[in-house]
Motif scaffolding. Sequence first.
Motif, PDB file in Angstrom:
ATOM      1  N   SER A  73       0.813  -1.152  -0.035  1.00 44.83           N
ATOM      2  CA  SER A  73       0.049   0.124  -0.051  1.00 44.83           C
ATOM      3  C   SER A  73       0.875   1.360  -0.095  1.00 44.83           C
ATOM      4  O   SER A  73       1.871   1.345   0.809  1.00 44.83           O
ATOM      5  N   ARG A  74       0.396   2.165  -0.670  1.00 48.15           N
ATOM      6  CA  ARG A  74       0.965   3.554  -0.763  1.00 48.15           C
ATOM      7  C   ARG A  74       0.247   4.566  -0.302  1.00 48.15           C
ATOM      8  O   ARG A  74      -0.723   4.787  -1.357  1.00 48.15           O
ATOM      9  N   ASN A  75       0.263   5.153   0.621  1.00 48.57           N
ATOM     10  CA  ASN A  75      -0.794   6.090   1.163  1.00 48.57           C
ATOM     11  C   ASN A  75      -2.009   6.013   0.944  1.00 48.57           C
ATOM     12  O   ASN A  75      -2.856   6.570   0.386  1.00 48.57           O
ATOM     13  N   GLN A  76      -2.464   4.593   1.502  1.00 54.08           N
ATOM     14  CA  GLN A  76      -3.813   4.140   1.082  1.00 54.08           C
ATOM     15  C   GLN A  76      -4.692   4.249   2.561  1.00 54.08           C
ATOM     16  O   GLN A  76      -4.113   4.505   3.619  1.00 54.08           O
ATOM     17  N   ARG A  77      -5.812   4.656   2.119  1.00 56.24           N
ATOM     18  CA  ARG A  77      -6.836   4.890   3.281  1.00 56.24           C
ATOM     19  C   ARG A  77      -7.031   3.539   3.828  1.00 56.24           C
ATOM     20  O   ARG A  77      -7.088   2.371   3.608  1.00 56.24           O
ATOM     21  N   LEU A  78      -6.835   3.613   5.336  1.00 57.13           N
ATOM     22  CA  LEU A  78      -6.912   2.519   6.226  1.00 57.13           C
ATOM     23  C   LEU A  78      -8.380   1.757   5.886  1.00 57.13           C
ATOM     24  O   LEU A  78      -8.226   0.425   5.749  1.00 57.13           O
ATOM     25  N   GLY A  79      -9.255   2.287   5.696  1.00 57.56           N
ATOM     26  CA  GLY A  79     -10.754   1.739   5.566  1.00 57.56           C
ATOM     27  C   GLY A  79     -10.501   0.767   3.987  1.00 57.56           C
ATOM     28  O   GLY A  79     -10.879  -0.357   4.323  1.00 57.56           O
ATOM     29  N   ASP A  80      -9.889   1.235   3.001  1.00 57.74           N
ATOM     30  CA  ASP A  80      -9.494   0.443   1.854  1.00 57.74           C
ATOM     31  C   ASP A  80      -8.774  -0.653   2.010  1.00 57.74           C
ATOM     32  O   ASP A  80      -8.742  -1.788   1.613  1.00 57.74           O
ATOM     33  N   PHE A  81      -7.754  -0.280   2.958  1.00 57.00           N
ATOM     34  CA  PHE A  81      -6.699  -1.445   3.148  1.00 57.00           C
ATOM     35  C   PHE A  81      -7.304  -2.690   4.059  1.00 57.00           C
ATOM     36  O   PHE A  81      -7.074  -3.823   3.659  1.00 57.00           O
ATOM     37  N   GLU A 107      -9.540  -4.710   1.741  1.00 57.52           N
ATOM     38  CA  GLU A 107      -8.361  -5.602   0.922  1.00 57.52           C
ATOM     39  C   GLU A 107      -7.971  -6.805   1.962  1.00 57.52           C
ATOM     40  O   GLU A 107      -8.110  -7.840   1.278  1.00 57.52           O
ATOM     41  N   LEU A 108      -7.524  -6.484   3.048  1.00 60.42           N
ATOM     42  CA  LEU A 108      -6.982  -7.482   3.798  1.00 60.42           C
ATOM     43  C   LEU A 108      -8.182  -8.519   4.242  1.00 60.42           C
ATOM     44  O   LEU A 108      -7.805  -9.830   4.445  1.00 60.42           O
ATOM     45  N   ALA A 109      -9.381  -8.041   4.342  1.00 59.63           N
ATOM     46  CA  ALA A 109     -10.455  -8.908   4.575  1.00 59.63           C
ATOM     47  C   ALA A 109     -10.454 -10.137   3.828  1.00 59.63           C
ATOM     48  O   ALA A 109     -11.039 -11.104   4.118  1.00 59.63           O
ATOM     49  N   ARG A 110     -10.307  -9.924   2.609  1.00 61.40           N
ATOM     50  CA  ARG A 110     -10.158 -11.081   1.576  1.00 61.40           C
ATOM     51  C   ARG A 110      -9.562 -12.226   1.789  1.00 61.40           C
ATOM     52  O   ARG A 110      -9.696 -13.108   1.248  1.00 61.40           O
ATOM     53  N   TYR A 111      -8.316 -11.976   2.833  1.00 59.05           N
ATOM     54  CA  TYR A 111      -7.429 -12.893   3.243  1.00 59.05           C
ATOM     55  C   TYR A 111      -7.510 -13.560   4.323  1.00 59.05           C
ATOM     56  O   TYR A 111      -7.080 -14.580   4.814  1.00 59.05           O
ATOM     57  N   ARG A 112      -8.579 -13.315   4.847  1.00 65.14           N
ATOM     58  CA  ARG A 112      -8.957 -13.711   6.372  1.00 65.14           C
ATOM     59  C   ARG A 112     -10.549 -14.307   6.490  1.00 65.14           C
ATOM     60  O   ARG A 112     -11.391 -13.756   5.859  1.00 65.14           O
ATOM     61  N   LEU A 136     -13.869  -8.778   9.248  1.00 61.60           N
ATOM     62  CA  LEU A 136     -12.893  -7.727   9.580  1.00 61.60           C
ATOM     63  C   LEU A 136     -13.490  -6.623   9.147  1.00 61.60           C
ATOM     64  O   LEU A 136     -13.660  -6.299   7.862  1.00 61.60           O
ATOM     65  N   ARG A 137     -13.517  -5.692  10.108  1.00 61.53           N
ATOM     66  CA  ARG A 137     -14.165  -4.354   9.705  1.00 61.53           C
ATOM     67  C   ARG A 137     -13.322  -3.276  10.212  1.00 61.53           C
ATOM     68  O   ARG A 137     -12.469  -3.458  11.234  1.00 61.53           O
ATOM     69  N   CYS A 138     -13.591  -2.102   9.716  1.00 58.31           N
ATOM     70  CA  CYS A 138     -12.866  -1.026  10.243  1.00 58.31           C
ATOM     71  C   CYS A 138     -13.729   0.242  10.447  1.00 58.31           C
ATOM     72  O   CYS A 138     -14.719   0.488   9.652  1.00 58.31           O
ATOM     73  N   ASP A 139     -13.666   0.721  11.659  1.00 58.12           N
ATOM     74  CA  ASP A 139     -14.674   1.762  12.275  1.00 58.12           C
ATOM     75  C   ASP A 139     -14.457   2.852  11.302  1.00 58.12           C
ATOM     76  O   ASP A 139     -13.234   3.384  11.165  1.00 58.12           O
ATOM     77  N   ARG A 171     -12.869  -9.726  19.331  1.00 57.27           N
ATOM     78  CA  ARG A 171     -14.076 -10.142  20.110  1.00 57.27           C
ATOM     79  C   ARG A 171     -14.112 -11.810  19.866  1.00 57.27           C
ATOM     80  O   ARG A 171     -14.459 -12.182  20.774  1.00 57.27           O
ATOM     81  N   ALA A 172     -13.775 -12.285  18.862  1.00 58.40           N
ATOM     82  CA  ALA A 172     -13.587 -13.664  18.670  1.00 58.40           C
ATOM     83  C   ALA A 172     -12.586 -13.816  17.559  1.00 58.40           C
ATOM     84  O   ALA A 172     -12.224 -12.762  16.878  1.00 58.40           O
ATOM     85  N   PRO A 173     -11.857 -14.867  17.260  1.00 56.33           N
ATOM     86  CA  PRO A 173     -11.010 -15.130  16.299  1.00 56.33           C
ATOM     87  C   PRO A 173     -11.251 -14.589  15.167  1.00 56.33           C
ATOM     88  O   PRO A 173     -10.497 -13.909  14.465  1.00 56.33           O
ATOM     89  N   PHE A 174     -12.520 -14.820  14.693  1.00 58.04           N
ATOM     90  CA  PHE A 174     -13.089 -14.512  13.386  1.00 58.04           C
ATOM     91  C   PHE A 174     -14.139 -13.234  13.201  1.00 58.04           C
ATOM     92  O   PHE A 174     -14.940 -13.024  12.699  1.00 58.04           O
ATOM     93  N   TRP A 175     -13.962 -12.287  14.554  1.00 59.38           N
ATOM     94  CA  TRP A 175     -14.552 -11.179  14.378  1.00 59.38           C
ATOM     95  C   TRP A 175     -13.841 -10.150  14.932  1.00 59.38           C
ATOM     96  O   TRP A 175     -13.434 -10.071  16.081  1.00 59.38           O
ATOM     97  N   VAL A 176     -13.188  -9.609  14.199  1.00 61.21           N
ATOM     98  CA  VAL A 176     -12.299  -8.384  14.281  1.00 61.21           C
ATOM     99  C   VAL A 176     -12.513  -6.982  13.917  1.00 61.21           C
ATOM    100  O   VAL A 176     -13.131  -6.840  12.818  1.00 61.21           O
ATOM    101  N   THR A 177     -12.623  -6.034  14.798  1.00 59.32           N
ATOM    102  CA  THR A 177     -12.711  -4.425  14.420  1.00 59.32           C
ATOM    103  C   THR A 177     -11.372  -3.929  14.691  1.00 59.32           C
ATOM    104  O   THR A 177     -10.903  -3.841  15.735  1.00 59.32           O
ATOM    105  N   VAL A 178     -11.186  -2.857  13.592  1.00 61.37           N
ATOM    106  CA  VAL A 178      -9.974  -1.917  13.822  1.00 61.37           C
ATOM    107  C   VAL A 178     -10.788  -0.593  14.161  1.00 61.37           C
ATOM    108  O   VAL A 178     -11.599  -0.050  13.325  1.00 61.37           O
ATOM    109  N   THR A 179     -10.355  -0.355  15.344  1.00 54.66           N
ATOM    110  CA  THR A 179     -10.982   0.995  15.862  1.00 54.66           C
ATOM    111  C   THR A 179     -10.447   1.815  16.676  1.00 54.66           C
ATOM    112  O   THR A 179      -9.159   1.821  16.589  1.00 54.66           O
ATOM    113  N   VAL A 180     -11.087   3.106  17.463  1.00 55.07           N
ATOM    114  CA  VAL A 180     -10.212   4.263  17.921  1.00 55.07           C
ATOM    115  C   VAL A 180      -9.610   3.586  19.062  1.00 55.07           C
ATOM    116  O   VAL A 180     -10.308   2.712  19.730  1.00 55.07           O
ATOM    117  N   ARG A 181      -8.379   4.206  19.249  1.00 55.16           N
ATOM    118  CA  ARG A 181      -7.571   3.677  20.199  1.00 55.16           C
ATOM    119  C   ARG A 181      -8.139   4.439  21.746  1.00 55.16           C
ATOM    120  O   ARG A 181      -8.380   5.565  21.512  1.00 55.16           O
TER     121      ARG A 181
END
Lengths: 174, 322
Positions: B254-262, B265-270, B274-277, B312-322
Amino acid sequence: MNTRAASLKNPSGVLERVYVDHHGWLRHWLQSRLGCPDAAADLAQDTFVRVVARREELQRSPLRQPRAFLRVIAGGLLVDHLRRRDLERAFLDALSARPDPTALSAEEREILLETLDRIDKLLDRLSAPVRRAFLLSQLDGLGYAAIGRRMGVSERTVKRYMQQAYRQCLAALL
Amino acid sequence: MSRSAAVSDAAVSPPILDEAAGWLALARQRALDADEAAQLEAWRRRSAAHEQAWQAALELQRMLRDVPPGLGAEVLGRHRLDRRSVLKSLAILAVAAPAGYAAWLQAPGWHADYRTATGEREDVTLPDGSRLTLNTASAVRLAWSDKERRLVLVEGEILVATAAGSKSDPRALLVETAHGTIRALGTRFSVRETGDGRTGVSVFADAVAVQPGAGGPAHRLEAGNTLAFDRLRVFPAAAHDTGASAWTRGQLVSRNQRLGDFVAELARYRPGVLRCDPAVADLRLSGVFQLEDTDRILDLLGETLPVRVERRAPFWVTVTVR
């Protein structure tokens, strides 16, 4: 082969006729699937060798659809030929990707390829998930729990897959 | 004589085979303890057939031991021709009326299915020597005939590299998707079902011709470019960046890619969700990531960006605010 050809002499000449009438067609049929005239000629020959092996049966009940019959026999040979060709390609690819492909002598290579071929034939009978579990265990050295996680099934299912794989391999070896 | 020997060989009954397989499966799972080892010894002594089954088991273990693991996994784990469908087509033929033969000869010679699970990637050699790479969660059906080499992309993403000598193959090489057809005019290109009702095409060498399914003129796409199309139209092409074929090497670039788009894309491989807040989706990132370990990539996000990876579970992941 000559004595065998002589023994083919029979009142109906069934086998000779099958050969003469359909050999060209069979070669063409195989070639259209293989794209290689030499391999097609070899497989056509192998097909007729198998037909000859069944000559008694054929003399009792003549073929009503000789081409359909030939195609079934040739089909089995074709599938196996394609499998073997595929295997050899994968083998050469895998070897050439190794740091030192010459580390194996020509003889060692041949023995390894034969072993792979034997195992490959056994694996060909397994369903895709059973085969995958078997390879992950035997070649990647993963435990049943890890295989289960990788495949999204329970450890018990993996064990069942393994037992199934072993059973089918043993049955084929005996 | 040899016939009667064959009959006595066949005396290994199905239950004995089941039991032998059960022992093998247990011994592969964990080391047998002393009691179990003694039981196995006793089992072997029960009859000649039991011993014979065990000898076959030992032979199988020997064969498997003789194979170098890495090479064996590559060779034996390759995608296979679908034996059953080859045989099935042939069996249909065997009962078809003679008039059906001619139609058969013109139909695709045989089909093969190639499929990858989520997170898997697979290299395949096609019957003409061309190479096909399947990305995560992808499926391809081969519809080969005397006239053309057609690959049907059922889902996911593939990279096609035509064989060096295949310019001499008079048959066209085509990739068919739900939205149209891509004709290879050269050697290396990738095709992806984007999941938003379009097909994406990237060309890495020479060119392809893109034909939307509804008709209209074909659109030529040259190396170094990427475009999307649907059944009706071709959208404008743009230069693709060097990361476009990174997945074939197991990387995500990725080059200067939006985290949401990244993250999408990553979700395709898991497997799993996998969601992004949305609150952090507009953060930007750059990097080269190894797809082999997507958990590690998620950890890296938490270490390098002001985000928290919530599992929340191995197959339920959210990328969110710290």
